[in-house]
Design a protein around this motif. Structure first.
Motif, mmCIF file in Angstrom:
data_model
loop_
_atom_site.group_PDB
_atom_site.id
_atom_site.type_symbol
_atom_site.label_atom_id
_atom_site.label_comp_id
_atom_site.label_asym_id
_atom_site.label_seq_id
_atom_site.Cartn_x
_atom_site.Cartn_y
_atom_site.Cartn_z
ATOM 1 N N TYR A 1 -16.412 0.021 0.448
ATOM 2 C CA TYR A 1 -15.044 -0.377 0.741
ATOM 3 C C TYR A 1 -14.786 -0.407 2.254
ATOM 4 N N SER A 2 -13.948 -1.363 2.654
ATOM 5 C CA SER A 2 -13.460 -1.390 4.037
ATOM 6 C C SER A 2 -12.224 -0.498 4.134
ATOM 7 N N ASP A 3 -12.146 0.305 5.176
ATOM 8 C CA ASP A 3 -10.969 1.152 5.371
ATOM 9 C C ASP A 3 -9.735 0.281 5.604
ATOM 10 N N TYR A 4 -8.604 0.749 5.104
ATOM 11 C CA TYR A 4 -7.326 0.078 5.365
ATOM 12 C C TYR A 4 -6.488 1.005 6.228
ATOM 13 N N GLN B 1 0.825 -1.202 0.000
ATOM 14 C CA GLN B 1 0.000 0.000 0.000
ATOM 15 C C GLN B 1 0.863 1.257 0.000
ATOM 16 N N CYS C 1 -8.560 -1.481 -1.242
ATOM 17 C CA CYS C 1 -9.374 -1.742 -0.057
ATOM 18 C C CYS C 1 -10.359 -2.862 -0.382
ATOM 19 N N ASP C 2 -10.421 -3.870 0.492
ATOM 20 C CA ASP C 2 -11.403 -4.933 0.307
ATOM 21 C C ASP C 2 -12.804 -4.338 0.221
ATOM 22 N N SER C 3 -13.691 -5.009 -0.513
ATOM 23 C CA SER C 3 -14.994 -4.391 -0.751
ATOM 24 C C SER C 3 -16.067 -5.419 -1.062
ATOM 25 N N THR D 1 -5.202 6.235 7.260
ATOM 26 C CA THR D 1 -6.393 5.436 6.982
ATOM 27 C C THR D 1 -6.806 5.694 5.544
ATOM 28 N N TYR D 2 -6.811 4.628 4.733
ATOM 29 C CA TYR D 2 -7.159 4.739 3.323
ATOM 30 C C TYR D 2 -8.618 4.313 3.125
ATOM 31 N N SER D 3 -9.359 5.096 2.357
ATOM 32 C CA SER D 3 -10.755 4.759 2.079
ATOM 33 C C SER D 3 -11.122 5.198 0.664
#
Length: 436
Positions: free
Chosen positions: A402-405, A367, A374-376, A420-422
């Protein structure tokens, strides 16, 4: 200070190329995907992409399909950068990416046991992402350098911006043959053409009547490349079941720079040293492989008017060459599970809905601010309207959650970051299918 600022520029060179290649492939090639999602075992013109072997089971004739989609995304980085316990440089960086019109054309000709099919569209990328306030990786590097020199935040200013765009156009052609009443096979390939561009700058200056620049970065670079994808497929009709299999081989592709500007300026550092932006010199090549894809789908006819499908995708991301060998940081390739259902409400109207779950093998080492996954899960719904015996209209809407990473890093003593990536994503589509 020289070492820290030079490191901040190196960050640009190390991470920016990832914009040119991600772990995603655009599977939304036909509007029927938006409204049903799991199309890998469907028989119809959309099979020119999703189930090419299945085109051998279509009725004889000539088929054409024209599809247009509008895609809107946001990418947000909520960054908390700490220098000891005294300085907290928290900021939310928001980027917008949009593609108002993504086109796709599909065609097929079926006669007897033989079918020829083709499709043309954007199979990767397709939009432009703009971070009007730059990215935390650049700003935070400057904050750290200034702090080590005991320069307070009020004494300097940072101005930065970054735009990136990419498109991979794909022209796919091939032939399917029906061996018997229940089995067909497909062989074909896709020609892929990549075009992308990166334009950005950063300027950090000491405040005053005559501001003094400490760091300056300017980049204006476009990249192009091409590669070939061999594709094989099988389709099996077993009673009320239809099974579709497709394998897209890895696409080996390098992208070449066409650079108008690639400059860096660091106060006190001679400009004849090895440039950390050397990767962006005109003519330099960077690996940008498209990963292999395995697709397996099963459709079951519950009733003559009601069909349900499940599907599995595996992307061999870890075997695809990327800039800086970032693929080696992945735990595994991307896995997707899809499901869909469609119901012929009347002879004229078909309604449908679908679900997709996407799970990446991402790690903190993969990342970055410029490329994160992001998983989704996604929901699609829509309808097909049979306007007459020749013409069908498809409409669809596809929304992704999306789930936050979250990623924490201890950069150095008393220097830590917490990002925090979104993301958000929504797609609208309208298409027409015509049979001669």
């Amino acid at each position: 200070m020289r070492k820290i600022l030079l490191t901040s520029v190196v960050c640009l060179a190390c991470v920016m190329p990832i914009l040119a290649g991600g772990v995603l492939t655009n599977t939304n090639q036909h509007v029927s995907f938006l409204r049903m999602v799991a199309r890998g075992a469907s028989i119809g013109i959309s099979g020119a992409y999703y189930n090419p072997a299945g085109t051998a089971f279509m009725n004889d004739g000539i088929y054409l399909s024209f599809n247009g989609q509008s895609v809107y995304q946001t990418r947000t980085i909520d960054s908390k950068f700490m220098l000891g316990t005294d300085m907290d440089f928290s900021h939310k960086y928001k980027g917008k990416a949009s593609a108002p019109f993504l086109p796709n054309v599909m065609a097929a000709y079926k006669k007897g046991n033989l079918a020829f099919s083709g499709s043309f569209g954007i199979i990767g990328g397709g939009g432009k992402a703009s971070f009007n306030e730059g990215l935390p990786m650049f700003s935070n590097a400057v904050h750290a350098a200034m702090a080590m020199q005991k320069i307070p935040p009020k004494a300097y200013s940072i101005n930065s911006s970054l735009d990136g765009s990419q498109m991979i156009w794909g022209l796919q052609m091939g032939a399917a043959y029906k061996f018997n009443d229940w089995l067909s096979g497909y062989a074909g390939g896709r020609m892929n053409y990549f075009t992308g561009g990166y334009e950005g700058f950063l300027q950090a200056s000491l405040r005053g009547k005559n501001p003094v620049e400490v760091v300056g970065i300017d980049l204006d670079c476009t990249q192009t490349g091409w590669g070939l994808t061999p594709i094989l497929g099988l389709d099996a009709k077993l009673g009320k079941f239809n099974i579709g299999l497709k394998y897209e081989f890895i696409t080996k592709m390098n992208i070449e720079n066409k650079t108008k500007k690639s400059e860096y300026r660091i106060k006190g550092v001679p400009q004849d040293i090895n440039s950390p932006l050397a990767a962006y010199k005109d003519g330099v090549n960077t690996p940008n492989d498209i990963p292999a894809l395995l697709s397996a789908a099963v459709q079951y006819s519950i009733l003559p008017s009601l069909r349900a499908s499940v599907e599995y995708h595996y992307y061999f991301d870890k075997q695809a060459g990327m800039a800086q060998d970032k693929q080696k940081s992945l735990d595994r390739g991307t896995i997707e599970y899809l499901a869909g259902i469609e119901w012929d409400v009347t002879k004229i109207l078909t309604i449908s809905a679908g679900y997709q779950n996407t799970n990446y093998g991402q790690t903190d080492g993969f990342q970055s601010d410029t490329s994160f996954s992001c998983d989704s899960y996604s929901i699609g719904l829509g309808a097909e309207v049979k306007l007459n015996k020749h013409l069908n209209l498809n409409v669809g809407y596809f929304w992704t959650n999306y789930s936050d990473y979250k990623m924490k890093a201890q950069i150095a003593k008393n220097i830590a970051s917490d990002n925090t990536y979104s993301r958000t994503n929504k797609v609208f589509g309208l298409g027409i299918d015509y049979k001669f």
